[in-house]
Design an enzyme around this catalytic site. Sequence first.
Site, PDB file in Angstrom:
ATOM      1  N   GLU A 134      -5.554 -21.718  49.157  1.00 44.36           N
ATOM      2  CA  GLU A 134      -5.987 -22.610  48.079  1.00 44.36           C
ATOM      3  C   GLU A 134      -7.070 -21.964  47.221  1.00 44.36           C
ATOM      4  O   GLU A 134      -7.101 -22.151  45.999  1.00 44.36           O
ATOM      5  CB  GLU A 134      -6.464 -23.933  48.674  1.00 44.36           C
ATOM      6  N   GLU A 155      -1.049 -26.845  56.982  1.00 48.56           N
ATOM      7  CA  GLU A 155      -1.799 -28.053  57.323  1.00 48.56           C
ATOM      8  C   GLU A 155      -0.947 -29.172  57.907  1.00 48.56           C
ATOM      9  O   GLU A 155      -1.352 -29.844  58.866  1.00 48.56           O
ATOM     10  CB  GLU A 155      -2.552 -28.575  56.079  1.00 48.56           C
TER      11      GLU A 155
END
Length: 710
Positions: A134, A155
Amino acid sequence: MTTTSPSYTERVTVVRAADVAVPDLGVVLVLTLAPEDGGDRPCTLGPAGLAHLQRAVDDADRRARGGEIRAVVLTGTGRTFLAGADLHLIRTAAAAAEVRELAEAGHRVVGALADLPVPTLAYLNGAALGGGLELALACDYRASDPSVRAIGLPETHLGLLPGWGGCTTLPRLIGPDAALTVIVDNPARGNRTLRPADALRAGILDVVLPGADGPADPLAPALAWLRSVVAGEVTPTRRGQLSEEGWATAVEARRPLAEARAAGGAPAALRALETVATARTLARAEAFALEDDALVDLVMSDQLRAGLYAFDLLTRRAKNPAGRPVDVAPRGVRSVGIAGAGLMAGQLALLLARSLKVPVTMRDLDDDRAQKGLAAVHAQIDREVAKGGLPEEDAGRLRPLLRATSDLADLAGADLVIEAVFEEMEVKQRVLAELEGVVAPTTVLATNTSALSVTTMAEHLRHPERVVGLHFFNPVAVMPLVEVVRAARTDETTYATAFAVAQACRKTGVAVADAPGFVVNRLLIRLLGEVLGALEEGTSVRDADAALRPMGLPMGPFQLLQLVGPAVAQHVLVSLRHDLGERYPESPGLAAVVESGRSLVLGEGRPSATSPADLSVGELFGSRRTARPLGPDGLLDRVRRALAEETALLLAEGVARDAQDVDLAMILGAGWPLHLGGITPYLDRTGAAEAVTGSRFHEPGVASLPRNAR
């Protein structure tokens, strides 16, 4: 019976800043993420690490606006670019405010990086996972060294979602379908990650650069590429945005999978899917706030804490098995013998030859059986080559290591011999006695029994101390667990050798005592026994098939029974009933299935999780019909209580060292869902443990929210 709550201090990641003069570009600020202690551990970010990075980015912004620097490169050191947020801090967070601050701090850094007024490049020189990717997505460009082994957003596999911009930025960058492959699909496929070439094709990377010429200037290729981009010599490709219909199609294609996982107790994929869909039309600040809300909700749940507990087992305990002798050297294994040449023996022979790179000889009663077994192993090698899983060069080295014989004397020189013959005590005792007559006194004798007593097998041998259980699971090449069984007289060197062999085969060894069914089969057969018992009492196949779905198991009871084989399940059920008592029920219906040869599921070939149960097989059950047979809810409660009872009993008997080893064994050997945390957190969370035993397997905060979570 309980374990205590974890405590943890952040392992801080710092940022090393350096100015590099690049001809025809100017001064480039290089920000390198590194462990504060200078070690080689994977870098992660907690509050302190995020604060370091925020200060570095803020300083870069000041210098860029003052004309001091012309570009910024963000890179890593050691084995990682960045492995994301510090999961151990997330696991111990006691308040929603802590989680929100971590989420918002990550978003502040990501936003500040994206808003830098000079070109920015993320150079991935190691794994970029979760928050690491990210951060890279916040940069203008992304480049990678070709040797990077893992790029992805794992995730949802852990029970989280990409909460530092992944649900917002990645779909806008590469389109929702490709983004949801990374966010939802890949984590659901065994937590699959991307190699640089895959990430380049997906549009995540702009370029995969050749390695630098030596260690003196590892960033030279990245800096040269950035210069060419700024100069306009290279124009990275950018994907266009899909229409609203395209977004809807990509989202709805994943909804059945996400909803099914949510129904099985894993809500993260569905929450991520909804976040991606909603964030599409929001401004960045609003989309980031949506991610914050979703992340807080997921983290402040028992399900997430259980999943992170299980992840910790797989990343820490699995690498350093409890109970493995640490002060005793294992024996060297230069050659292996396999007693038997059947299906399981062949799988073991191939695994051991491939892993240990030593000669492996299978022995059976006659030449026909021995050669048939060897041919089956060679055929498997050929299939692996054809599928691309084994290079022909490696196969050429592997084939000569595999041999087959009918002469017991051909196993005389083996350092390790594993018996893989029919699962009957008398047969195994006879085989081990024959082996002891030909092998050296130092040879380790192992049994691959799935349920029988290793102590009893060895009791008449001259050297029972060199006998150990090595219970590999079927299929051997795929299943990651080995139950390492210590018999009454197994010595330390033998036990250390067994663990070393499991490790060399890239399997996780779990120490278990010599008791009926060990851990995995004892619990699985107890579960299946409760289902079979309910069928005998009149529960319908339809209700029994539906009852366990909320547990989120990889297969329903009928699919699992068919996969194991009704005859095998019947044999083990009878054996455990004999050894452990009437809580393992008689099932005339299962015996009738075996006798008739009927299948418990519809369809041909190997059963899968989607194979429908054959409802008509219910006519074979019902030997103990009751006036009010259990429905799905009643059977689910009965199974939970039975598992709580059996788990408590095997722990009290010392079959496993503690609840963590029970969970590790069930995750790796039975496919118990990671998001449930293993079997004991699930039994705690559903109340079954306290209802049956009066206490939990874990204190609050170990695999659930802390007691005073806010």
